[in-house]
Design a protein around this motif. Structure first.
Motif, PDB file in Angstrom:
ATOM      1  N   ASP A   7       0.860  -1.180   0.000  1.00  0.00           N
ATOM      2  CA  ASP A   7       0.000   0.000   0.000  1.00  0.00           C
ATOM      3  C   ASP A   7       0.899   1.234   0.000  1.00  0.00           C
ATOM      4  OD1 ASP A   7      -1.648   2.157   0.676  1.00  0.00           O
ATOM      5  OD2 ASP A   7      -2.876   0.950   2.039  1.00  0.00           O
ATOM      6  N   ARG A   8       0.947   1.933  -1.117  1.00  0.00           N
ATOM      7  CA  ARG A   8       1.835   3.086  -1.271  1.00  0.00           C
ATOM      8  C   ARG A   8       1.549   4.161  -0.219  1.00  0.00           C
ATOM      9  NH1 ARG A   8       4.996   4.556  -5.859  1.00  0.00           N
ATOM     10  NH2 ARG A   8       4.113   2.730  -6.852  1.00  0.00           N
ATOM     11  N   ALA A   9       0.278   4.408   0.085  1.00  0.00           N
ATOM     12  CA  ALA A   9      -0.083   5.424   1.084  1.00  0.00           C
ATOM     13  C   ALA A   9       0.419   5.022   2.476  1.00  0.00           C
ATOM     14  CB  ALA A   9      -1.590   5.633   1.103  1.00  0.00           C
ATOM     15  N   LEU A  10       0.323   3.743   2.793  1.00  0.00           N
ATOM     16  CA  LEU A  10       0.812   3.265   4.093  1.00  0.00           C
ATOM     17  C   LEU A  10       2.324   3.417   4.191  1.00  0.00           C
ATOM     18  CD1 LEU A  10       0.430   1.869   6.823  1.00  0.00           C
ATOM     19  CD2 LEU A  10       0.584  -0.318   5.613  1.00  0.00           C
ATOM     20  N   ALA A  13       3.152   7.039   4.726  1.00  0.00           N
ATOM     21  CA  ALA A  13       2.838   7.446   6.096  1.00  0.00           C
ATOM     22  C   ALA A  13       3.904   6.953   7.078  1.00  0.00           C
ATOM     23  CB  ALA A  13       1.463   6.921   6.499  1.00  0.00           C
ATOM     24  N   MET A  14       4.383   5.721   6.869  1.00  0.00           N
ATOM     25  CA  MET A  14       5.395   5.181   7.774  1.00  0.00           C
ATOM     26  C   MET A  14       6.725   5.913   7.595  1.00  0.00           C
ATOM     27  SD  MET A  14       3.665   3.189   9.540  1.00  0.00           S
ATOM     28  CE  MET A  14       4.933   2.484  10.548  1.00  0.00           C
ATOM     29  N   VAL A  15       7.081   6.238   6.367  1.00  0.00           N
ATOM     30  CA  VAL A  15       8.328   6.983   6.124  1.00  0.00           C
ATOM     31  C   VAL A  15       8.274   8.334   6.828  1.00  0.00           C
ATOM     32  CG1 VAL A  15       9.659   8.173   4.325  1.00  0.00           C
ATOM     33  CG2 VAL A  15       8.912   5.809   3.977  1.00  0.00           C
ATOM     34  N   GLU A  16       7.131   8.988   6.781  1.00  0.00           N
ATOM     35  CA  GLU A  16       6.987  10.292   7.438  1.00  0.00           C
ATOM     36  C   GLU A  16       7.111  10.195   8.958  1.00  0.00           C
ATOM     37  OE1 GLU A  16       3.228  11.641   5.988  1.00  0.00           O
ATOM     38  OE2 GLU A  16       4.070  12.215   4.038  1.00  0.00           O
ATOM     39  N   ARG A  17       6.826   9.026   9.511  1.00  0.00           N
ATOM     40  CA  ARG A  17       6.856   8.858  10.969  1.00  0.00           C
ATOM     41  C   ARG A  17       8.169   8.260  11.486  1.00  0.00           C
ATOM     42  NH1 ARG A  17       1.922   8.942   9.113  1.00  0.00           N
ATOM     43  NH2 ARG A  17       0.215   9.770  10.357  1.00  0.00           N
ATOM     44  N   TRP A  18       9.085   7.902  10.583  1.00  0.00           N
ATOM     45  CA  TRP A  18      10.371   7.319  10.968  1.00  0.00           C
ATOM     46  C   TRP A  18      11.286   8.396  11.529  1.00  0.00           C
ATOM     47  CZ3 TRP A  18      12.620   3.002  12.167  1.00  0.00           C
ATOM     48  CH2 TRP A  18      14.009   2.895  12.146  1.00  0.00           C
ATOM     49  N   ARG A  19      11.944   8.115  12.646  1.00  0.00           N
ATOM     50  CA  ARG A  19      12.890   9.044  13.259  1.00  0.00           C
ATOM     51  C   ARG A  19      14.255   8.371  13.322  1.00  0.00           C
ATOM     52  NH1 ARG A  19       9.408  11.573  11.795  1.00  0.00           N
ATOM     53  NH2 ARG A  19       7.930  12.825  12.961  1.00  0.00           N
TER      54      ARG A  19
END
Length: 72
Positions: A7-10, A13-19
């Motif tokens: 799922d490209r959107a998922l 979203a996960m990349v944006e939340r990675w720290r």
């Protein structure tokens, strides 16, 4: 291993939340990280058998595709 659908959107979203400073995903309910055990379960990989040392294996087996085919 067969090609997986994702799922490209998922993923976005996960990349944006990675720290990278904490090596965790930061979500509204807390932090989490992915372990090797998680990867094993998600991909259905075997964890029994001989230990593979990539440094030793790459000296004897080329190219990388052949190495991956032998290991799967």
């Amino acid at each position: 291993m067969e090609r997986m659908q994702y799922d490209r959107a998922l993923v976005t979203a996960m990349v944006e939340r990675w720290r990278p400073e904490t090596h965790c995903f930061h979500l509204p309910f807390g932090e989490f990280t992915i372990t090797l055990r998680n990867v094993q379960v998600l991909f259905g990989l075997r964890i029994d058998g001989d230990v593979v040392y990539i440094q030793d294996a790459t000296r004897r087996i080329h190219p990388w595709r052949t190495l991956l085919e032998i290991l799967t």
